[in-house]
Scaffold this motif. Structure first.
Motif, PDB file in Angstrom:
ATOM      1  N   TRP A 106       0.808  -1.214   0.000  1.00  0.00           N
ATOM      2  CA  TRP A 106       0.000   0.000   0.000  1.00  0.00           C
ATOM      3  C   TRP A 106       0.851   1.279   0.000  1.00  0.00           C
ATOM      4  N   THR A 110      -7.522   1.055   5.582  1.00  0.00           N
ATOM      5  CA  THR A 110      -7.304   0.903   4.139  1.00  0.00           C
ATOM      6  C   THR A 110      -6.027   0.133   3.853  1.00  0.00           C
ATOM      7  N   THR A 158      -8.888   6.241  -0.800  1.00  0.00           N
ATOM      8  CA  THR A 158      -8.472   5.888  -2.164  1.00  0.00           C
ATOM      9  C   THR A 158      -9.381   6.415  -3.262  1.00  0.00           C
TER      10      THR A 158
END
Length: 286
Positions: free
Chosen positions: A116, A183, A222
């Motif tokens: 990520w 996330t 995102t």
């Protein structure tokens, strides 16, 4: 002479653990385009001149002189352009970082090695000078000795990563730290579970939050829903299999956890604009 045979002249016998080459030499020896493949080790590209374009995950990145691209282990990547550039490419296993001079905790300090993290790192003039010297020194020792002087390579390489970390900027500058954490964990889970988990509820349960909470967090950070991330990850996995295996389309559908081959083909075409079969033919004729 085949490209693989030529590569043997610049890669040492332990290249699965670590290797470093000059980008301009490597590009001349590999067949382009390189279809989507999953990286089992980390890859770092630093340019001293020119530009490079690479697709990492579902995003395409372009870097220029004094910039780096990092492909973390586990991530899917591809590239097709024959770019005019110069620089260095390092491929390395975690063992290179956590050997004699490093510890497991050190890996947590380098966010760009996480799936990520931000793959693109821009360097200022001074940092570029340091990074270039370190890469030149590592290449010299590797070219002459392979990993015989692993202690030297490891110490210089950790210094290199620390220099990059000093100028690294995260993808998200959001102050919603809880949403960022959710996330990031969701995206890591995707890499490990995409063949078996396709429902938002599966990931929400794993993270001990509600599906609605997961949806809000991922969208906030995102701009895409968890469902969109899941669909993209399924197709990425399928593209790797279409390139690296001889499995039939229905077998690939089963491999990525979709028992309905027709649904798999519709999902693939929705994401890519072509069917899985057309994608495979395109790879074979390129």
């Amino acid at each position: 002479m085949q490209p693989e045979q030529k590569l043997d002249t610049i890669l040492k016998s332990d290249f699965g653990k670590f290797f470093i080459v000059e980008v301009e030499k490597l590009i001349r020896l590999i067949k382009l385009p390189v279809p989507p493949i999953r990286s089992t080790t980390h890859t770092l590209i630093y340019l001293t001149d020119g530009e490079a374009v690479m697709t990492i995950g579902s995003e395409t990145y372009k870097i220029f002189k004094n910039e780096c691209l990092v492909v973390p282990a586990g991530q899917v990547y591809s590239f097709s352009n024959v770019d005019e550039n110069h620089g260095y490419l390092c491929n390395f296993h975690n063992d290179i970082i956590i050997g004699k001079f490093g510890k497991n905790e050190l890996l947590k300090d380098f966010e760009f090695l996480r799936v990520w993290g931000n793959p693109r790192i821009s360097l200022d003039k001074q940092t570029s000078k340091f990074v270039r010297r370190l890469l030149k020194r590592i290449l010299l020792d590797y070219s002459e000795n392979g990993l015989m002087n692993l202690d030297i390579i490891q110490s210089y390489f950790i210094a290199l990563l620390c220099e990059l970390n000093r100028v690294y900027k995260p993808v998200s500058v959001s102050t919603q730290t809880n949403a960022v954490g959710i996330t990031n964990r969701f995206r890591e889970l995707l890499v490990d579970r995409i063949k078996t988990s396709h429902r938002v509820t599966d990931y929400a349960s794993e993270l001990n939050i509600t599906p609605n909470h997961l949806n809000k967090a991922v969208r906030k950070i995102t701009g895409k829903s968890p469902t969109k991330w899941i669909d993209e990850a399924i197709v990425l996995e399928a593209k790797v299999l279409l390139y690296q295996s001889s499995l039939s389309i229905s077998e690939i559908a089963t491999e990525v956890g979709l028992l309905d081959a027709s649904y798999f083909s519709r999902l693939f075409k929705k994401q890519e604009g072509i069917t899985p079969l057309a994608f495979r033919k395109m790879i074979e004729t390129s």
